[in-house]
Scaffold this active site. Structure first.
Site, PDB file in Angstrom:
ATOM      1  N   LYS A  95      -2.270  86.576 112.693  1.00  0.00           N
ATOM      2  CA  LYS A  95      -3.453  85.777 112.380  1.00  0.00           C
ATOM      3  C   LYS A  95      -4.230  85.347 113.627  1.00  0.00           C
ATOM      4  O   LYS A  95      -5.443  85.181 113.595  1.00  0.00           O
ATOM      5  CB  LYS A  95      -3.065  84.532 111.573  1.00  0.00           C
ATOM      6  CG  LYS A  95      -2.462  84.826 110.209  1.00  0.00           C
ATOM      7  CD  LYS A  95      -3.518  84.926 109.167  1.00  0.00           C
ATOM      8  CE  LYS A  95      -3.064  85.327 107.785  1.00  0.00           C
ATOM      9  NZ  LYS A  95      -1.667  85.248 107.407  1.00  0.00           N
ATOM     10  N   GLU A 117      -8.870  77.560 105.984  1.00  0.00           N
ATOM     11  CA  GLU A 117      -7.907  77.400 104.900  1.00  0.00           C
ATOM     12  C   GLU A 117      -6.583  77.984 105.388  1.00  0.00           C
ATOM     13  O   GLU A 117      -6.563  78.804 106.309  1.00  0.00           O
ATOM     14  CB  GLU A 117      -8.374  78.171 103.657  1.00  0.00           C
ATOM     15  CG  GLU A 117      -8.068  79.679 103.641  1.00  0.00           C
ATOM     16  CD  GLU A 117      -8.762  80.496 104.718  1.00  0.00           C
ATOM     17  OE1 GLU A 117      -9.808  80.036 105.230  1.00  0.00           O
ATOM     18  OE2 GLU A 117      -8.268  81.587 105.065  1.00  0.00           O
ATOM     19  N   SER A 378       4.245  91.887 110.428  1.00  0.00           N
ATOM     20  CA  SER A 378       3.096  90.985 110.609  1.00  0.00           C
ATOM     21  C   SER A 378       3.473  89.608 111.140  1.00  0.00           C
ATOM     22  O   SER A 378       2.654  88.948 111.773  1.00  0.00           O
ATOM     23  CB  SER A 378       2.335  90.847 109.294  1.00  0.00           C
ATOM     24  OG  SER A 378       3.208  90.428 108.253  1.00  0.00           O
TER      25      SER A 378
END
Ligand SMILES: *Cc1c(COP(=O)(O)O)cnc(C)c1O
Length: 393
Positions: A95, A117, A378
């Site tokens: 991210k 968010e 990830s």
């Protein structure tokens, strides 16, 4: 980002990938969206920006991340398996590649306040961390249910100086947090940038986020001497997947596999498997597949992994599915848990539950001994310890 026109990559034309995408937004955001659309690519492709972004990716995020030859897994599945180690990024997941890029962009657009968010908390942590480092005000919206599931990440965000706002509407998870973050942006259109955490939302967000995450795929291509035979990644909104697939979308020799969460199974009314069970509709600013109940309301979903617990999916993936360019499989909770255990035992790596969905594909497909498979790991699994413990680990 511009690619030749015979290129199969679904570069958004006016924000659309085929019939998917677009920008369905309230009038008050039109100015912001137009500003982003007209300026993001020229700013982000300018040599000053690229230099600053790459320097932060290198020194702050810890890129390039390793490409690890997983010998234990390779022996077990009798093929060659490599893991792209996004779990080793600062703050523990991919991210931050996007959060860093968007926050640099926000600075160039003179925005002093950042909202975001978060579901599992990884996007929230990444955003809060980069905001702390750049001295920007940061507000994170998170579903009340997710705040309980991911309490450690809530504390981490607070330590970074972010204000975490609990969202009590709907299913109290990611879709509701996204609604509230959008509402905040609508109320503060002038001084605020909304950092969306995946390839979702109104154009140009999906394309912009894909651009920032494409660093994953470009590194994979550089780190292997040739493209892999298979590239596997999990799909929530779809950002780590599209980032991994990016340089291979024009190469029919590389088979692309996306793993979406099926929760307790495709028959469960709360399955989050949007690409398998969804219908075309408009949600959070773009046209894509969405999960609805019989009354046309957005379905509340359930997956063990908060990061895949979302009733929508990025419009790029809707397009790639329709065109048959990516094979999307759905993975149940118990299959992801089993895959996480195997990775711990064979490699000494604790995966995020989201990433475990990608690993579970190894049980579903067969691969030949001469093939090379890359799996995007990830994120790391520390945040999921409560769920792992609850399920007998
Ligand atoms: C958020 C998250 C995902 C899902 O998001 P995508 O946009 O689909 O990549 C997957 N894995 C981890 C570790 C995450 O934090």
């Amino acid at each position: 980002m511009s690619e030749p026109s015979d290129n199969k990559f679904p570069d958004a034309v006016e924000g659309y990938y085929g019939s998917f995408g677009g920008a369905y937004i309230p009038e008050i955001l039109e100015e912001n969206i137009r500003n982003l659309k007209e300026n993001w690519s020229s700013i982000c492709l300018s040599s000053d920006f690229v230099k600053e972004y790459e320097s932060l990716l290198n020194q702050y995020v810890g890129r390039p991340t390793p490409m690890y030859h997983a010998k234990g897994l390779s022996e077990l599945y009798k093929t060659h398996i490599f893991l792209k180690r996004e779990d080793l990024c600062h703050t523990g997941a991919h991210k931050i590649n996007n959060a860093t890029g968007q926050i640099l962009l926000a600075e160039k657009l003179n925005k002093k306040r950042i909202v975001a968010e978060t579901g599992a908390g990884q996007h929230g942590i990444a955003t809060a961390s980069v905001c702390a480092m750049r001295g920007l005000e940061c507000v994170i919206y998170m579903g009340a249910e997710d705040m309980i599931r991911q309490s450690l990440n809530v504390k981490r965000m607070s330590m970074m100086g972010a204000k975490v706002i609990s969202v009590n509407s709907g299913s109290k998870s990611l879709k509701d947090a996204t609604n509230e973050a959008l509402r905040d942006w609508i109320n503060h259109p002038n001084d605020t940038h909304y950092v969306i955490g995946s390839v979702v939302g109104p154009a140009p967000y999906p394309e912009m986020v894909a651009h920032f995450q494409s660093v994953i795929g470009h590194e994979i291509l550089r780190q292997l001497s040739q493209p892999p035979d298979h590239m596997i990644a999990c799909v929530g909104g779809g950002s780590n997947a599209i980032g991994s697939f990016y340089p291979f979308l024009n190469n029919p020799e590389v088979r692309l596999i996306g793993a979406e969460a099926a929760g307790k199974g495709l028959k469960d009314p709360q399955t989050p498997a949007t690409l398998s069970k969804g219908q075309v509709g408009v949600f959070h600013g773009s046209r894509s597949y969405i999960l609805q109940n019989q009354h046309g309301q957005i379905q509340s979903t359930h997956s063990l992994s908060a990061g895949l617990d979302y009733p929508g999916v990025g419009p790029i993936h809707a397009y790639l599915k329709e065109e048959g360019l990516v094979n999307y499989l759905s993975i149940q909770n118990h299959e992801a848990l089993a895959a996480a255990r195997i990775l711990c035992n064979k490699e000494g790596i604790l995966p995020a539950l989201e990433s475990a969905h990608a690993l579970a594909v190894l049980e579903k497909e067969s691969f030949s001994p001469t093939e090379t498979i890359v799996i995007c790991l990830s994120g790391r699994g520390d945040k999921d310890m409560m769920a792992y413990q609850k399920h007998g680990f």
